[in-house]
Design a protein around this motif. Structure first.
Motif, PDB file in Angstrom:
ATOM      1  N   SER A   1      -5.094 -11.905   0.929  1.00 27.46           N
ATOM      2  CA  SER A   1      -4.902 -10.567   1.508  1.00 27.46           C
ATOM      3  C   SER A   1      -5.914 -10.287   2.614  1.00 27.46           C
ATOM      4  O   SER A   1      -7.073 -10.709   2.515  1.00 27.46           O
ATOM      5  CB  SER A   1      -5.061  -9.510   0.420  1.00 27.46           C
ATOM      6  OG  SER A   1      -4.982  -8.217   0.979  1.00 27.46           O
TER       7      SER A   1
ATOM      8  N   ALA B   1      -0.319  -8.877   0.475  1.00 23.14           N
ATOM      9  CA  ALA B   1      -0.256  -9.797  -0.659  1.00 23.14           C
ATOM     10  C   ALA B   1       0.841  -9.381  -1.635  1.00 23.14           C
ATOM     11  O   ALA B   1       1.480 -10.216  -2.265  1.00 23.14           O
ATOM     12  CB  ALA B   1      -1.605  -9.833  -1.372  1.00 23.14           C
TER      13      ALA B   1
ATOM     14  N   SER C   1      -6.205  -7.010   3.326  1.00 22.63           N
ATOM     15  CA  SER C   1      -6.445  -5.583   3.079  1.00 22.63           C
ATOM     16  C   SER C   1      -7.880  -5.313   2.684  1.00 22.63           C
ATOM     17  O   SER C   1      -8.431  -4.265   3.009  1.00 22.63           O
ATOM     18  CB  SER C   1      -5.540  -5.096   1.948  1.00 22.63           C
ATOM     19  OG  SER C   1      -4.198  -5.200   2.310  1.00 22.63           O
TER      20      SER C   1
END
Ligand code: PLP
Length: 377
Positions: A212, A82, A214
């Motif tokens: 994102s 991101a 993550s």
């Protein structure tokens, strides 16, 4: 030594610390679904890494992200996390003299990106009971000037864990639309929220949604994320992107597999993360002068106030570090309010949280009155 070297050496030390309990960067340490590992193994076995992925990302992944958000009609452009999307959006939209507005606290890097292209940055303080730890749309509207080009809202907010209500999103969108400003809606932590409203459903023409893998999927080290926006805007972003040769294909294969198993896998991760928050809240409530100002948090992290107890955030971080536990000092997010709190990430094994809470009373005593001069980032 230059600052970037000191900073890098700090993180290099952490990465090379065996068995470090990572409770400072909102990373997700849940056991991956086997299908995600299989997708990566297959990609390696088939030696897919010899090729470049398509410039905007594998079509299946682009469509999967848009479907996950439910933003039919908008387009996704993959990025190396991101943060790459945020960098690129700031560089594409901002010019010298433009104004970039965000909250305090916020996620800091986009402010650096805005400043690096000559924009000015304005922060609206939201920390404190007087603000309810959230952005009131009227305060945003009052802060906007004719120079305001970009509004950056982290929702759920990192570090606070507060999430905008539908009415707040309506108000934020109205303020942005009245000003003709772009709204960067950073939804990196959306999947952890109890309730979340996408500004793009109200203001599709100028909302830039940041996505994102993550956090919810736990792929931080694989660096895969996206920007989702109106196709006209994405056309602009795609004209001079930082990685026109495509993002990491291994990461994209993992992300595609992740979207497919999300409904089966993620609810368990979420409930464990919420149980971890409760364990921490219960332990914090027993320490005089300590408190959790936003509970439950809509992120995979929570803020713990320590200043009223006369305990320095940096001293707590250093004390936990000596036990192999990484947490974050508030100053990482905000010089103005940073002395008041630490932040602890909760998408981690419950054993880590048990250790964190068991140590809390003694770590508080170690930290009390200490003035650590360690350099933290
Ligand atoms: C609000 C916010 N946006 C973006 C990012 C970066 O995410 P990624 O790992 O996808 O680059 C982070 C990372 O902590 C974050 O907190």
């Amino acid at each position: 030594m230059k600052n970037f070297e000191v900073r890098n050496a700090h993180f290099d030390r952490l990465v090379n610390t065996p068995n470090l309990r990572w409770m400072g960067q909102n990373t997700n340490h849940a056991t991956p679904h086997p299908a995600v590992l299989e997708a990566m193994e297959r990609c390696i076995r088939d030696e897919e890494f010899h090729i470049y992925a398509p410039p905007a990302g594998l079509e299946e992944l682009r469509q999967g992200i848009v479907a996950d958000l439910g933003l039919t009609g908008l387009a996704a452009l993959l990025s190396d996390g991101a943060v790459s999307s945020l960098y690129h959006v700031c560089h594409t939209l901002l010019r010298p003299g433009d104004e970039f507005i965000t909250t305090d606290p916020t996620w800091n890097w986009p402010m650096s990106f805005a400043r690096s292209v000559g924009a000015t940055v304005k922060q609206i303080p939201i920390y404190g009971a007087e603000h309810g730890y959230r952005l009131a749309p009227e305060r945003l509207a009052a802060a906007i000037t004719p120079k305001t080009k970009v509004i950056y809202v982290v929702d759920p907010n990192n570090p606070l864990g507060s999430a905008c209500t539908p009415a707040e999103i309506d108000g934020i969108v109205k303020a942005a639309r009245d000003a003709g400003a772009y709204l960067i809606h950073d939804c990196t932590y959306r999947h952890f929220a109890y309730d979340h409203t996408l500004a793009a459903t109200r203001y599709p023409e100028r909302t830039i949604t940041i996505y994102s893998f993550s956090k919810w999927l736990g792929l931080a080290g694989l660096r895969i994320g996206a920007v989702v926006a109106h196709p006209d805007l994405v056309e602009q972003f795609a004209s001079a992107p930082p990685n026109n040769l495509g993002s990491n294909i291994l990461s994209q294969r993992a992300a595609i597999a992740g979207l497919k198993i999300k409904a089966e896998w993620f609810p368990g991760v979420l409930s464990q993360q919420r149980a971890n928050q409760k364990m921490i809240k219960d332990a914090v409530d027993k320490i005089p002068g300590f408190s959790v100002p936003v509970y439950p948090s809509n992120g995979n992290f929570m803020v713990i106030e320590c200043q009223p107890a006369g305990v320095k955030a940096e001293a707590l971080v250093a004390a936990y570090q000596r036990h192999g536990i990484m947490i974050r000092q508030g100053a990482y997010h905000t010089p103005t309010f940073g002395d008041r709190f630490i932040k602890v990430s909760t998408s981690v094994p419950s054993a880590w949280v048990e250790e964190f809470v068991a140590l809390l009373p003694s770590v508080v005593e170690q930290a009390r009155g200490q003035n650590e001069d360690v350099k933290l980032f």
